[in-house]
Design an enzyme around this catalytic site. Structure first.
Site, PDB file in Angstrom:
ATOM      1  N   GLY A 250       3.489  85.457 -51.003  1.00 53.77           N
ATOM      2  CA  GLY A 250       3.882  84.054 -51.071  1.00 53.77           C
ATOM      3  C   GLY A 250       2.720  83.054 -51.526  1.00 53.77           C
ATOM      4  N   GLU A 267      10.056  82.633 -47.589  1.00 53.88           N
ATOM      5  CA  GLU A 267      10.404  83.405 -46.550  1.00 53.88           C
ATOM      6  C   GLU A 267       9.672  84.717 -46.433  1.00 53.88           C
ATOM      7  OE1 GLU A 267      12.937  82.448 -44.385  1.00 53.88           O
ATOM      8  OE2 GLU A 267      14.029  80.891 -45.464  1.00 53.88           O
ATOM      9  N   CYS A 301      11.545  91.122 -41.028  1.00 54.86           N
ATOM     10  CA  CYS A 301      10.728  90.099 -40.985  1.00 54.86           C
ATOM     11  C   CYS A 301      10.785  89.446 -39.384  1.00 54.86           C
ATOM     12  CB  CYS A 301      11.000  88.908 -41.971  1.00 54.86           C
ATOM     13  SG  CYS A 301      12.863  88.559 -41.739  1.00 54.86           S
ATOM     14  N   THR A 302      12.072  89.644 -38.504  1.00 56.12           N
ATOM     15  CA  THR A 302      12.179  89.016 -37.251  1.00 56.12           C
ATOM     16  C   THR A 302      11.928  90.262 -36.202  1.00 56.12           C
ATOM     17  OG1 THR A 302      14.499  89.626 -37.822  1.00 56.12           O
ATOM     18  CG2 THR A 302      13.814  87.407 -38.058  1.00 56.12           C
ATOM     19  N   ALA A 465      19.746  87.052 -36.861  1.00 56.04           N
ATOM     20  CA  ALA A 465      20.276  85.693 -36.892  1.00 56.04           C
ATOM     21  C   ALA A 465      21.563  85.836 -37.707  1.00 56.04           C
ATOM     22  CB  ALA A 465      19.207  84.896 -37.624  1.00 56.04           C
TER      23      ALA A 465
HETATM   24  P1  NAD Z   1       6.147  92.512 -50.893  1.00 59.32           P
HETATM   25  O1  NAD Z   1       5.627  91.176 -50.579  1.00 59.32           O
HETATM   26  O2  NAD Z   1       5.386  93.838 -50.934  1.00 59.32           O
HETATM   27  O3  NAD Z   1       7.225  92.405 -52.018  1.00 59.32           O
HETATM   28  C1  NAD Z   1       8.124  91.116 -51.979  1.00 59.32           C
HETATM   29  C2  NAD Z   1       8.650  90.942 -53.359  1.00 59.32           C
HETATM   30  O4  NAD Z   1       7.449  90.402 -54.129  1.00 59.32           O
HETATM   31  C3  NAD Z   1       9.004  92.180 -54.328  1.00 59.32           C
HETATM   32  O5  NAD Z   1      10.071  92.168 -55.183  1.00 59.32           O
HETATM   33  C4  NAD Z   1       7.559  92.232 -55.199  1.00 59.32           C
HETATM   34  O6  NAD Z   1       7.595  92.873 -56.350  1.00 59.32           O
HETATM   35  C5  NAD Z   1       7.176  91.055 -55.411  1.00 59.32           C
HETATM   36  N1  NAD Z   1       5.867  90.607 -55.746  1.00 59.32           N
HETATM   37  C6  NAD Z   1       4.734  91.327 -55.484  1.00 59.32           C
HETATM   38  N2  NAD Z   1       3.535  90.747 -56.084  1.00 59.32           N
HETATM   39  C7  NAD Z   1       4.063  89.546 -56.479  1.00 59.32           C
HETATM   40  C8  NAD Z   1       3.231  88.478 -57.048  1.00 59.32           C
HETATM   41  N3  NAD Z   1       2.220  88.243 -57.258  1.00 59.32           N
HETATM   42  N4  NAD Z   1       4.232  87.564 -57.417  1.00 59.32           N
HETATM   43  C9  NAD Z   1       5.299  87.370 -57.353  1.00 59.32           C
HETATM   44  N5  NAD Z   1       6.203  88.304 -56.553  1.00 59.32           N
HETATM   45  C10 NAD Z   1       5.364  89.489 -56.443  1.00 59.32           C
HETATM   46  O7  NAD Z   1       7.062  92.580 -49.719  1.00 59.32           O
HETATM   47  P2  NAD Z   1       7.734  93.803 -49.145  1.00 59.32           P
HETATM   48  O8  NAD Z   1       6.890  94.913 -48.696  1.00 59.32           O
HETATM   49  O9  NAD Z   1       8.831  94.146 -50.050  1.00 59.32           O
HETATM   50  O10 NAD Z   1       8.378  93.265 -47.701  1.00 59.32           O
HETATM   51  C11 NAD Z   1       8.041  93.192 -46.370  1.00 59.32           C
HETATM   52  C12 NAD Z   1       7.611  91.721 -46.334  1.00 59.32           C
HETATM   53  O11 NAD Z   1       8.624  90.891 -46.418  1.00 59.32           O
HETATM   54  C13 NAD Z   1       7.218  91.665 -44.689  1.00 59.32           C
HETATM   55  O12 NAD Z   1       6.037  90.789 -44.800  1.00 59.32           O
HETATM   56  C14 NAD Z   1       8.361  90.714 -44.101  1.00 59.32           C
HETATM   57  O13 NAD Z   1       8.010  89.985 -42.874  1.00 59.32           O
HETATM   58  C15 NAD Z   1       8.837  89.842 -45.424  1.00 59.32           C
HETATM   59  N6  NAD Z   1      10.316  89.463 -45.284  1.00 59.32           N
HETATM   60  C16 NAD Z   1      10.404  88.110 -44.959  1.00 59.32           C
HETATM   61  C17 NAD Z   1      11.691  87.717 -44.757  1.00 59.32           C
HETATM   62  C18 NAD Z   1      11.998  86.357 -44.266  1.00 59.32           C
HETATM   63  O14 NAD Z   1      12.992  85.783 -44.566  1.00 59.32           O
HETATM   64  N7  NAD Z   1      10.920  85.421 -43.691  1.00 59.32           N
HETATM   65  C19 NAD Z   1      12.800  88.538 -44.974  1.00 59.32           C
HETATM   66  C20 NAD Z   1      12.441  89.934 -45.378  1.00 59.32           C
HETATM   67  C21 NAD Z   1      11.234  90.432 -45.531  1.00 59.32           C
END
Ligand code: NAD
Length: 515
Positions: A250, A267, A301-302, A465
């Site tokens: 993010g 998120e 995430c929650t 949620a």
């Molecule tokens: P991740 O950050 O590794 O990957 C998420 C997505 O981002 C993937 O589609 C990936 O290909 C893409 N991505 C990776 N690097 C990128 C970049 N530089 N620019 C743009 N896109 C990129 O996360 P993950 O391991 O798939 O998921 C777990 C994480 O997601 C945990 O931190 C969890 O808390 C969070 N999450 C948050 C929510 C929320 O609603 N707050 C919901 C689900 C998961």
């Protein structure tokens, strides 16, 4: 049935072609048994430009369609999901290892948000505002925004797309979806259902001669790695980037989008605490904590990652938790009675193991679990662990990090102020909960000086949620709010209009400008 066979059983039931599962470069491996289930075609990065142009063209058509008619398309999609809830739910379980009821629950979330969006399609309303000038009226209108780029994480491989897509579509925007590279089959399955829905819709709503079908290119899929997400973030044709994933991802997306002064909805990670007060109903608390900490194998995430217990309840609660954890069945998530499936991959286990080592180094004691399990049968190929409970003398560095695994850190407090300080003293701000029967304590937790999280609950856990509320959190969680309430506004642009029905031109603030 091994996971590859199970996939081939459900795939045609969704009306999808088995040839999609072979011959590509993107591997889908089931965490349940480690089997390679499919090799699907990745999207060539060189196609991104064309897909973006198509999305821009789709936007110019779709924004002209009246919002309730846009809602009709989403309504039909919700109906199709109802018919295929079981098959799609099973594919979620196969690809990311959720227990059956959680896989089905994820599809139910898609159905729920579709219903919500249909109602919303008749309620995309602005305000009318009193004007200080005679014979003038002011009003707000909400207009479609443009193509929405949706980046999703592995752990909610279908619901998060639906939260975004259902709202984006009724708001008049096309969607470009970059799913997690760990869950391409879920994305392909959803896209297949979506295309079927569109074909039926277009048959009932023939396009004007010479025009493309109304739904053409409304939802496109980009199957590949993070480079697609980064490219979407950088492209000014993408009006909104909605990115779900780690805080690291993010932060990178936010910086790229900020460079072009674009809009993003983030998120990101959570590090959620449950506070247990002196008057808490421990039966309720144990159920809420165990579901929050262990559900989805600690990969939500929650997920409840921190347990902050009043010192008077600490030992009793810990004893009950140890008993509950000992009775939990870990295993193939498709089996009845199993409550915790596998971790997504080896890297997740390494992260868990390293976090536990660090916790020990910071004075913690692993009082339950943490070890890798070697299960009989096909599950041998998956990464299964016993969920861990770790008592900590204080909220040390490792406790302040989100480790995406089932680790519950337990700490004590004496006063509610101390509990609130601990709750808020982590970088993330997603979800939180208090178990208490003390009204003052509950209201303090919910007050402006209480929990700083986007979600704060009383007498229920941090996880699970509903779609009706706005979902998300602040600080390192990214500040975005998705799903219910007024989250739809982020998918639209606001225009303030002033209309003069008089014959004079009075200026605001009494400014005089006589020609
Ligand atoms: P991740 O950050 O590794 O990957 C998420 C997505 O981002 C993937 O589609 C990936 O290909 C893409 N991505 C990776 N690097 C990128 C970049 N530089 N620019 C743009 N896109 C990129 O996360 P993950 O391991 O798939 O998921 C777990 C994480 O997601 C945990 O931190 C969890 O808390 C969070 N999450 C948050 C929510 C929320 O609603 N707050 C919901 C689900 C998961």
């Amino acid at each position: 049935m091994n996971t590859s066979e199970a996939l081939r059983h459900f795939w045609p039931q969704l009306g999808l072609c088995p040839a999609q599962l072979e011959g590509g470069l993107l591997i889908s491996r089931s965490p349940i048994d480690g089997c390679t289930m499919a090799r699907v075609a990745a999207t060539p990065l060189a196609q991104l430009d064309e897909k973006l142009s198509r999305s821009s063209a789709a936007f110019r058509r779709w924004r002209q369609v009246p919002a309730p008619q846009r809602g009709e398309l989403v309504r039909r999609f919700g109906q199709l999901l109802r018919r295929h809830k079981a098959e799609l739910g099973h594919i979620v379980s196969l690809e990311v290892g959720k227990i059956t009821s959680e896989g089905l629950g994820e599809v139910q979330e898609m159905i729920d948000i579709a219903d919500f969006a249909v109602g919303l399609s008749r309620q995309l309303h602005g305000l009318t505002i009193a004007s200080e000038r005679a014979d003038h009226r002011m009003m707000e209108q909400w207009h479609p925004l443009g193509p929405v780029g949706v980046i999703t994480a592995f752990n909610f491989p279908v619901a998060v797309w639906a939260w975004n897509a259902a709202l984006a579509l009724v708001c008049g925007n096309p969607v470009l979806w970059k799913p997690s590279e760990k869950a391409p089959l879920c994305a392909l399955a959803v896209q297949g259902l979506w295309e079927r829905c569109c074909a039926e819709f277009d048959a009932d709503h023939p396009a004007v001669r010479g025009e493309p079908p109304m739904t053409q290119d409304l939802c496109q899929l980009l199957l590949g790695g993070g480079e697609f997400g980064a490219a979407l973030a950088a492209d000014p044709r993408v009006a909104l980037i909605s990115a779900t994933g780690s805080t690291r991802m993010g932060r990178s997306v936010a910086q790229v989008v900020a460079q072009r002064l674009g809009r993003c909805l983030l998120e990101l990670g959570g590090n959620n605490a449950v506070v247990v007060g002196q008057t808490a109903d421990l039966d309720l608390a144990v159920r809420g904590i165990v579901f929050g900490a262990v559900g989805t194998a600690g990969q939500r995430c929650t997920t409840t990652r921190r347990l902050l217990v009043h010192e008077s309840q600490h030992d009793a609660l810990l004893q009950r938790l140890l008993k509950a954890y000992a009775s939990l069945r870990v295993g193939d998530p498709r089996e009845n009675g199993v409550l915790m499936g596998p971790l997504i991959d080896e890297a997740a286990y390494t992260a868990m193991d390293q976090a536990l080592q660090r916790a020990r180094g910071e004075g913690g004691e692993v009082v339950f679990g943490g070890e890798r399990l070697s299960l009989p049968g096909p599950a041998q190929g998956g990464v299964y662990v016993r969920p861990a409970i770790v008592t900590m003398p204080r909220q040390s560095a490792i406790v302040c990090e989100e480790t995406f695994a089932p680790i519950l850190y337990v700490m004590r407090w004496r006063t509610i102020d101390e509990a609130l300080e601990l709750n808020n003293a982590v970088p993330q701000g997603l979800s939180s909960a208090i178990f208490t029967r003390d009204l003052i304590e509950a209201e303090t937790f919910l007050s402006a000086s209480g929990s700083d999280c986007g979600i704060a609950n009383v007498n229920l856990g941090t996880s699970g949620a509903e779609i009706g509320g706005a979902f998300g959190g602040d600080k390192d969680t990214g500040g975005g709010r998705e799903s219910g309430s007024d989250a739809w506004r982020q998918y639209m642009r606001r225009a303030t209009n002033t209309i003069n029905r008089g014959r004079t031109l009075p200026l605001a603030q009494g400014v005089s400008f006589e020609l």
